[in-house]
Design a protein around this motif. Structure first.
Motif, PDB file in Angstrom:
ATOM      1  N   ALA A   3       0.832  -1.207   0.000  1.00 10.17           N
ATOM      2  CA  ALA A   3       0.000   0.000   0.000  1.00 10.17           C
ATOM      3  C   ALA A   3       0.867   1.258   0.000  1.00 10.17           C
ATOM      4  O   ALA A   3       1.918   1.307   0.641  1.00 10.17           O
ATOM      5  CB  ALA A   3      -0.916   0.002   1.220  1.00 10.17           C
ATOM      6  N   GLU A   4       0.418   2.275  -0.713  1.00  7.73           N
ATOM      7  CA  GLU A   4       1.104   3.564  -0.758  1.00  7.73           C
ATOM      8  C   GLU A   4       0.409   4.531   0.187  1.00  7.73           C
ATOM      9  O   GLU A   4      -0.820   4.572   0.273  1.00  7.73           O
ATOM     10  CB  GLU A   4       1.096   4.129  -2.176  1.00  7.73           C
ATOM     11  CG  GLU A   4       1.999   3.384  -3.156  1.00  7.73           C
ATOM     12  CD  GLU A   4       3.472   3.578  -2.839  1.00  7.73           C
ATOM     13  OE1 GLU A   4       3.837   4.664  -2.329  1.00  7.73           O
ATOM     14  OE2 GLU A   4       4.256   2.653  -3.095  1.00  7.73           O
ATOM     15  N   ALA A   5       1.203   5.322   0.893  1.00  9.51           N
ATOM     16  CA  ALA A   5       0.655   6.237   1.895  1.00  9.51           C
ATOM     17  C   ALA A   5       0.043   7.470   1.244  1.00  9.51           C
ATOM     18  O   ALA A   5       0.608   8.055   0.314  1.00  9.51           O
ATOM     19  CB  ALA A   5       1.752   6.657   2.867  1.00  9.51           C
ATOM     20  N   GLN A   6      -1.122   7.859   1.762  1.00  5.92           N
ATOM     21  CA  GLN A   6      -1.790   9.092   1.342  1.00  5.92           C
ATOM     22  C   GLN A   6      -1.441  10.213   2.322  1.00  5.92           C
ATOM     23  O   GLN A   6      -1.352   9.983   3.519  1.00  5.92           O
ATOM     24  CB  GLN A   6      -3.308   8.900   1.317  1.00  5.92           C
ATOM     25  CG  GLN A   6      -3.798   7.778   0.433  1.00  5.92           C
ATOM     26  CD  GLN A   6      -5.305   7.619   0.503  1.00  5.92           C
ATOM     27  OE1 GLN A   6      -6.016   8.486   1.007  1.00  5.92           O
ATOM     28  NE2 GLN A   6      -5.801   6.495   0.001  1.00  5.92           N
ATOM     29  N   GLU A   7      -1.256  11.417   1.796  1.00  6.44           N
ATOM     30  CA  GLU A   7      -0.955  12.559   2.656  1.00  6.44           C
ATOM     31  C   GLU A   7      -2.214  12.970   3.418  1.00  6.44           C
ATOM     32  O   GLU A   7      -3.304  13.046   2.856  1.00  6.44           O
ATOM     33  CB  GLU A   7      -0.457  13.732   1.829  1.00  6.44           C
ATOM     34  CG  GLU A   7       0.879  13.505   1.142  1.00  6.44           C
ATOM     35  CD  GLU A   7       2.053  13.698   2.085  1.00  6.44           C
ATOM     36  OE1 GLU A   7       1.827  14.167   3.223  1.00  6.44           O
ATOM     37  OE2 GLU A   7       3.183  13.373   1.685  1.00  6.44           O
ATOM     38  N   VAL A   8      -2.056  13.213   4.717  1.00 11.11           N
ATOM     39  CA  VAL A   8      -3.147  13.733   5.517  1.00 11.11           C
ATOM     40  C   VAL A   8      -2.580  14.836   6.404  1.00 11.11           C
ATOM     41  O   VAL A   8      -1.492  14.698   6.958  1.00 11.11           O
ATOM     42  CB  VAL A   8      -3.832  12.636   6.368  1.00 11.11           C
ATOM     43  CG1 VAL A   8      -2.866  12.031   7.366  1.00 11.11           C
ATOM     44  CG2 VAL A   8      -5.051  13.170   7.085  1.00 11.11           C
ATOM     45  N   ASP A   9      -3.291  15.947   6.488  1.00  4.32           N
ATOM     46  CA  ASP A   9      -2.788  17.078   7.257  1.00  4.32           C
ATOM     47  C   ASP A   9      -3.834  17.513   8.263  1.00  4.32           C
ATOM     48  O   ASP A   9      -5.011  17.143   8.178  1.00  4.32           O
ATOM     49  CB  ASP A   9      -2.433  18.233   6.324  1.00  4.32           C
ATOM     50  CG  ASP A   9      -1.458  19.218   6.965  1.00  4.32           C
ATOM     51  OD1 ASP A   9      -1.037  18.950   8.110  1.00  4.32           O
ATOM     52  OD2 ASP A   9      -1.134  20.238   6.331  1.00  4.32           O
ATOM     53  N   ALA A  10      -3.402  18.300   9.220  1.00  5.59           N
ATOM     54  CA  ALA A  10      -4.308  18.804  10.248  1.00  5.59           C
ATOM     55  C   ALA A  10      -3.752  20.117  10.772  1.00  5.59           C
ATOM     56  O   ALA A  10      -2.576  20.440  10.561  1.00  5.59           O
ATOM     57  CB  ALA A  10      -4.453  17.778  11.379  1.00  5.59           C
ATOM     58  N   GLY A  11      -4.586  20.848  11.485  1.00  5.36           N
ATOM     59  CA  GLY A  11      -4.175  22.153  11.980  1.00  5.36           C
ATOM     60  C   GLY A  11      -3.650  22.131  13.396  1.00  5.36           C
ATOM     61  O   GLY A  11      -3.140  23.153  13.883  1.00  5.36           O
ATOM     62  N   ILE A  12      -3.774  20.979  14.074  1.00 12.85           N
ATOM     63  CA  ILE A  12      -3.368  20.913  15.481  1.00 12.85           C
ATOM     64  C   ILE A  12      -2.787  19.543  15.790  1.00 12.85           C
ATOM     65  O   ILE A  12      -3.236  18.528  15.234  1.00 12.85           O
ATOM     66  CB  ILE A  12      -4.584  21.226  16.391  1.00 12.85           C
ATOM     67  CG1 ILE A  12      -4.151  21.321  17.845  1.00 12.85           C
ATOM     68  CG2 ILE A  12      -5.684  20.196  16.210  1.00 12.85           C
ATOM     69  CD1 ILE A  12      -5.242  21.867  18.746  1.00 12.85           C
ATOM     70  N   PHE A  13      -1.760  19.532  16.649  1.00 15.26           N
ATOM     71  CA  PHE A  13      -1.078  18.303  17.027  1.00 15.26           C
ATOM     72  C   PHE A  13      -0.834  18.336  18.526  1.00 15.26           C
ATOM     73  O   PHE A  13      -0.892  19.395  19.155  1.00 15.26           O
ATOM     74  CB  PHE A  13       0.242  18.166  16.258  1.00 15.26           C
ATOM     75  CG  PHE A  13       0.058  18.115  14.768  1.00 15.26           C
ATOM     76  CD1 PHE A  13       0.036  16.913  14.099  1.00 15.26           C
ATOM     77  CD2 PHE A  13      -0.116  19.287  14.037  1.00 15.26           C
ATOM     78  CE1 PHE A  13      -0.147  16.865  12.724  1.00 15.26           C
ATOM     79  CE2 PHE A  13      -0.310  19.251  12.660  1.00 15.26           C
ATOM     80  CZ  PHE A  13      -0.324  18.032  12.001  1.00 15.26           C
TER      81      PHE A  13
END
Length: 447
Positions: A21-31
């Motif tokens: 499987a190839e990784a999909q980019e996922v982003d967020a505004g807080i960590f």
């Protein structure tokens, strides 16, 4: 060297990630960073709400060893310092900056002292573990050996070879091995399976491991290669941490990248994501939970050792590799309850038909039975491939008998080594919690 283990347990659960499987980019505004993910770390806040931080800036430091820090995975603003009872620090949340700021940089170490300082100051040391006690390492440790594991064969766990090669290359790993060689006078063991694609790493003792879970646990590998005696100190880490150390060395900036698999029988499509350490759980699961009308248990980690999280408010937890979604089971009205002989029920007991079926199951989070006195049946020993008597060790921990704990092998184990035993336990005891309490008690009394 080749290590073949026969004891253990493999579960046939639906929802595994597809090979390659190839990784999909996922982003967020807080960590967020959660101090509870780092046992042995006594957190003190290094920032306050509203402070501007860069990647690698310290958010927390260890009260007992102030040079050991947990650093920010992103550049941004400290959004919240969340506290619980008695003002315990539950997590520190950082909101991403709209404009990227200059990251904090770290000088390349040259010897033992600077290598330890580099790991502690850059926030990398907290991702390693120290045996005995399964806590974060201490800068003053005299390290007998270091064990690196490139195996994760827990239920539905993604291949560490797959995850590692999504982010790092062989030079990252070998740079990190060179650094770690300055921290120990002993050997660095690299434990891998046949799936590992990059071959042996320069500067390590190569060990190929075969066998069911928990053969991928570093504690099992240590116990079967070079057991820990009283007074020994061994450091451990996984290959993702090894890659993170190497990439930080090469760039001079803390590497906070992560690859996370969202798996389980209650996901629409098992998916691999590329993100940042401490990303919100919702970013991975919001559009991928099965719409079947059931209540769901979202687990950061695997079904054996993971932590149940709130998909709307929580963040992915250490070791940041897997999210598993199963049914909660509180909506099930089953004839005969836990004693049902339905072939859909997954069980290791020969009493149930599911034991004999070679099929994939969709288990839920029910306990399926009640807690009772320990039954001395030898069932733990069948799934714990360590030369100890696990039932007697658990009894010694419960009774707080330090002498017996030491004789029965407490220094060799970590809570995760009892995960399979906890699953098969007829008595339904929280074995991992018992072992964690025993290790903490022993450390408090002897150190």
């Amino acid at each position: 060297m080749k290590l073949k283990l026969r004891k253990g347990l493999s579960l046939n659960i639906k929802g595994a990630l597809k090979s390659g499987a190839e990784a999909q980019e996922v982003d967020a505004g807080i960590f967020a960073v959660v101090p509870d993910d780092f046992p042995g770390f006594t957190p003190k806040v290094a920032v306050k709400e509203g402070d501007v931080v860069a990647v690698g800036s310290p958010l927390l430091f260890d009260k007992e060893n102030p040079d050991t820090k947990i650093v920010s995975p992103i550049s941004g603003t400290v959004k919240a310092i969340v506290r619980g009872e008695r003002r315990k620090i539950m997590r520190v949340e950082v909101a991403r900056a709209q404009v990227e700021t200059t990251a904090q940089t770290f000088d390349r170490p040259k010897d033992h002292t600077t290598a330890i300082n580099f790991l502690a100051e850059s926030g990398l040391l907290v991702f390693l573990r120290r045996r005995p006690y399964d806590i974060i390492p201490r800068p003053g440790d005299e390290v007998r050996d270091i064990f690196i594991t490139a195996i994760d064969n827990a239920p539905l766990a993604p291949s560490l070879s797959l995850l590692a090669t999504q982010l790092y290359d062989k030079s990252d790993f070998e740079e990190a091995v060179e650094l770690l060689s300055h921290t120990t006078s002993g050997k660095i063991y690299f434990c891998r399976d046949e799936e590992w694609q990059l071959g042996p790493l320069k500067g390590t003792e190569d060990v190929v491991v075969e066998g069911p879970y928990p053969s991928g646990n570093v504690g099992v590998q240590i116990a079967n290669i070079k057991p820990i005696d009283k007074g020994d100190v061994v450091w451990t880490l996984d290959v993702m941490t090894l890659g993170r150390i190497g990439r930080t060395l090469r760039n001079g900036v803390f590497d906070s990248s992560a690859v996370v698999a969202c798996v389980g029988p209650e996901v629409k499509e098992p998916t691999l994501y590329k993100s940042i350490l401490g990303a919100p759980v919702q970013a991975f699961v919001s559009d991928n939970i099965a719409e079947d009308g059931r209540n769901h248990r979202v687990i950061s980690g695997n079904v054996f050792t993971g932590v149940a999280v709130d998909m709307h408010n929580d963040f992915i937890r250490y070791p940041y590799r897997q999210i598993t979604i199963i049914a909660e089971g509180d909506d099930v009205d089953e004839f005969m309850g836990w004693a049902s002989l339905s072939p859909k029920k997954m069980s290791q007991s020969r009493t149930f038909p599911g034991h004999f079926l070679k099929r994939m199951f969709s288990p839920d989070a029910r306990l399926n039975g009640g807690r009772r006195a320990m039954i001395m049946s030898g069932e733990y020993e069948r799934v714990v491939p360590i030369d100890i008597i696990p039932e007697y060790l658990i009894k010694a921990i419960i009774s707080r008998n330090i002498e017996d704990m030491e004789k029965l092998g407490i220094y060799e184990v970590a809570p995760e080594d009892f995960a399979a035993a906890e699953y098969v336990d007829t008595s339904k005891l929280p074995l991992q919690a018992i072992v964690r309490e025993g290790l903490d008690y022993l450390r408090k009394e002897l150190e």
